[in-house]
Write a protein that holds these residues in place. Structure first.
Motif, PDB file in Angstrom:
ATOM      1  N   ASN A 177       6.444   7.258  -4.916  1.00 25.40           N
ATOM      2  CA  ASN A 177       5.414   6.776  -5.824  1.00 25.40           C
ATOM      3  C   ASN A 177       5.579   5.271  -6.015  1.00 25.40           C
ATOM      4  O   ASN A 177       6.631   4.793  -6.440  1.00 25.40           O
ATOM      5  N   LYS A 178       4.541   4.532  -5.721  1.00 20.01           N
ATOM      6  CA  LYS A 178       4.597   3.074  -5.772  1.00 20.01           C
ATOM      7  C   LYS A 178       4.882   2.568  -7.184  1.00 20.01           C
ATOM      8  O   LYS A 178       5.618   1.615  -7.366  1.00 20.01           O
ATOM      9  N   LYS A 179       4.347   3.208  -8.194  1.00 19.53           N
ATOM     10  CA  LYS A 179       4.516   2.715  -9.562  1.00 19.53           C
ATOM     11  C   LYS A 179       5.960   2.803 -10.023  1.00 19.53           C
ATOM     12  O   LYS A 179       6.426   1.963 -10.781  1.00 19.53           O
ATOM     13  N   GLU A 180       6.680   3.810  -9.575  1.00 19.77           N
ATOM     14  CA  GLU A 180       8.084   3.946  -9.975  1.00 19.77           C
ATOM     15  C   GLU A 180       8.974   2.929  -9.256  1.00 19.77           C
ATOM     16  O   GLU A 180      10.050   2.616  -9.728  1.00 19.77           O
ATOM     17  N   TYR A 181       8.521   2.462  -8.117  1.00 17.83           N
ATOM     18  CA  TYR A 181       9.324   1.562  -7.304  1.00 17.83           C
ATOM     19  C   TYR A 181       8.693   0.182  -7.187  1.00 17.83           C
ATOM     20  O   TYR A 181       8.914  -0.520  -6.222  1.00 17.83           O
ATOM     21  N   ASP A 182       7.934  -0.220  -8.198  1.00 17.54           N
ATOM     22  CA  ASP A 182       7.197  -1.480  -8.093  1.00 17.54           C
ATOM     23  C   ASP A 182       8.102  -2.713  -8.050  1.00 17.54           C
ATOM     24  O   ASP A 182       7.719  -3.735  -7.524  1.00 17.54           O
ATOM     25  N   LYS A 183       9.296  -2.644  -8.543  1.00 17.17           N
ATOM     26  CA  LYS A 183      10.205  -3.797  -8.499  1.00 17.17           C
ATOM     27  C   LYS A 183      11.130  -3.755  -7.281  1.00 17.17           C
ATOM     28  O   LYS A 183      11.858  -4.712  -7.033  1.00 17.17           O
ATOM     29  N   ARG A 204      23.597  -9.496  -0.695  1.00 20.15           N
ATOM     30  CA  ARG A 204      24.304  -8.431  -1.381  1.00 20.15           C
ATOM     31  C   ARG A 204      23.590  -8.290  -2.703  1.00 20.15           C
ATOM     32  O   ARG A 204      23.641  -9.189  -3.544  1.00 20.15           O
ATOM     33  N   ASN A 205      22.897  -7.183  -2.903  1.00 21.01           N
ATOM     34  CA  ASN A 205      22.087  -6.999  -4.092  1.00 21.01           C
ATOM     35  C   ASN A 205      22.389  -5.626  -4.679  1.00 21.01           C
ATOM     36  O   ASN A 205      21.861  -4.614  -4.232  1.00 21.01           O
ATOM     37  N   ASP A 206      23.238  -5.599  -5.685  1.00 28.13           N
ATOM     38  CA  ASP A 206      23.651  -4.334  -6.279  1.00 28.13           C
ATOM     39  C   ASP A 206      22.565  -3.718  -7.154  1.00 28.13           C
ATOM     40  O   ASP A 206      22.658  -2.547  -7.518  1.00 28.13           O
ATOM     41  N   LYS A 207      21.515  -4.469  -7.502  1.00 30.54           N
ATOM     42  CA  LYS A 207      20.429  -3.919  -8.322  1.00 30.54           C
ATOM     43  C   LYS A 207      19.593  -2.912  -7.541  1.00 30.54           C
ATOM     44  O   LYS A 207      18.962  -2.042  -8.121  1.00 30.54           O
ATOM     45  N   VAL A 208      19.582  -3.025  -6.232  1.00 31.01           N
ATOM     46  CA  VAL A 208      18.757  -2.144  -5.397  1.00 31.01           C
ATOM     47  C   VAL A 208      19.229  -0.695  -5.486  1.00 31.01           C
ATOM     48  O   VAL A 208      18.428   0.229  -5.393  1.00 31.01           O
ATOM     49  N   ILE A 209      20.504  -0.487  -5.712  1.00 24.06           N
ATOM     50  CA  ILE A 209      21.034   0.875  -5.731  1.00 24.06           C
ATOM     51  C   ILE A 209      20.440   1.696  -6.871  1.00 24.06           C
ATOM     52  O   ILE A 209      20.353   2.918  -6.774  1.00 24.06           O
ATOM     53  N   TYR A 210      19.996   1.047  -7.936  1.00 22.93           N
ATOM     54  CA  TYR A 210      19.338   1.756  -9.045  1.00 22.93           C
ATOM     55  C   TYR A 210      18.115   2.521  -8.535  1.00 22.93           C
ATOM     56  O   TYR A 210      17.930   3.682  -8.873  1.00 22.93           O
ATOM     57  N   TYR A 211      17.307   1.892  -7.714  1.00 21.36           N
ATOM     58  CA  TYR A 211      16.107   2.544  -7.181  1.00 21.36           C
ATOM     59  C   TYR A 211      16.468   3.637  -6.189  1.00 21.36           C
ATOM     60  O   TYR A 211      15.832   4.675  -6.141  1.00 21.36           O
ATOM     61  N   THR A 220       0.814  -1.218   0.000  1.00 17.59           N
ATOM     62  CA  THR A 220       0.000   0.000   0.000  1.00 17.59           C
ATOM     63  C   THR A 220       0.845   1.265   0.000  1.00 17.59           C
ATOM     64  O   THR A 220       0.340   2.330  -0.314  1.00 17.59           O
ATOM     65  N   GLY A 221       2.120   1.162   0.352  1.00 18.44           N
ATOM     66  CA  GLY A 221       2.984   2.334   0.350  1.00 18.44           C
ATOM     67  C   GLY A 221       4.436   1.957   0.552  1.00 18.44           C
ATOM     68  O   GLY A 221       4.753   0.921   1.125  1.00 18.44           O
ATOM     69  N   ILE A 222       5.309   2.816   0.047  1.00 20.07           N
ATOM     70  CA  ILE A 222       6.746   2.606   0.177  1.00 20.07           C
ATOM     71  C   ILE A 222       7.358   3.893   0.708  1.00 20.07           C
ATOM     72  O   ILE A 222       7.052   4.984   0.221  1.00 20.07           O
ATOM     73  N   GLY A 223       8.214   3.754   1.702  1.00 17.91           N
ATOM     74  CA  GLY A 223       8.913   4.913   2.248  1.00 17.91           C
ATOM     75  C   GLY A 223      10.411   4.690   2.215  1.00 17.91           C
ATOM     76  O   GLY A 223      10.891   3.607   2.549  1.00 17.91           O
ATOM     77  N   ILE A 224      11.148   5.691   1.784  1.00 17.93           N
ATOM     78  CA  ILE A 224      12.602   5.641   1.793  1.00 17.93           C
ATOM     79  C   ILE A 224      13.079   6.815   2.633  1.00 17.93           C
ATOM     80  O   ILE A 224      12.766   7.971   2.332  1.00 17.93           O
TER      81      ILE A 224
END
Length: 156
Positions: A77-83, A144-151, A67-71
Motif C-alpha cells: 500500500n503506497k500510503k503506508e510506505y509514502d516516506k 547506511r540508513n537504519d531508518k529504512v528497516i522500520y518500513y 505509482t506503485g511500490i513493491g517489496i
C-alpha cells in the motif's frame, strides 16, 4: 557513488602506467600512445558521466510521481510506505567493511517515468545498507540508513 570515483582513479592510473611503458618503446611512434591514451580516458570519462547522471536521477524524482511500490515482488500500500522512497533517496557515501548479511530485501519503486530498483541488506555489523541498481543492473552502495528497516520490518 564511490565506485564511480574509484573507477575513474583506477583507469587514470592504469592508462598512465601503460602510456609510460609504451612510450619508452623505440618501435612505436611518439604520438600514437598519447592519442590512444586520450581516446580511452575520454571514453571512460563519458561512461562515468552517464553513470553519475543515472545515479543522480534518483535524487530528482518526486514521490508524488510514484505509482506503485513493491517489496520482494509483492505490491504494498503506497500510503503506508509514502516516506520509504524519500528515505531511499537519502544519499550519503558510506564505507562498507565486510558486512554480514542478516536479511536481504528487493524494493522496486514504480514512477510515471520509470522503475527504480534497490537492494537493501539488514546486516549484523554495518546497519542497513542501501544499494541502488541502475538500468543496466549495476549496483551502487549508496548509504547506511537504519531508518529504512522500520518500513521493512512492518512488511510481512
Amino acid at each position: 557513488m564511490g565506485s564511480i570515483y574509484i573507477g575513474i582513479v583506477f583507469v587514470f592510473i592504469f592508462l598512465t602506467l601503460a602510456l609510460s611503458a609504451v612510450s619508452k618503446q623505440k618501435k612505436v611512434k611518439f604520438y600514437i600512445p598519447f592519442v590512444i591514451y586520450f581516446i580511452m580516458l575520454c571514453g571512460y570519462l563519458v561512461k562515468a558521466g552517464y553513470d553519475l547522471k543515472e545515479y543522480n536521477s534518483y535524487n530528482n524524482e518526486v514521490f508524488s510521481n510514484v505509482t506503485g511500490i513493491g517489496i520482494n515482488n509483492q505490491t504494498v500500500n503506497k500510503k503506508e510506505y509514502d516516506k520509504l522512497f524519500e528515505e531511499l533517496k537519502f544519499d550519503e557515501f558510506t564505507w562498507v567493511n565486510h558486512p554480514i548479511k542478516r536479511k536481504e530485501y528487493f524494493v522496486s519503486i514504480h514512477t510515471k517515468q520509470r522503475m527504480y530498483k534497490f537492494k537493501i541488506w539488514d546486516t549484523y555489523n554495518q546497519g542497513v545498507l542501501v544499494f541502488r541498481i541502475n538500468k543496466n543492473g549495476k549496483e551502487f552502495v549508496t548509504n547506511r540508513n537504519d531508518k529504512v528497516i522500520y518500513y521493512l520490518n512492518n512488511f510481512k
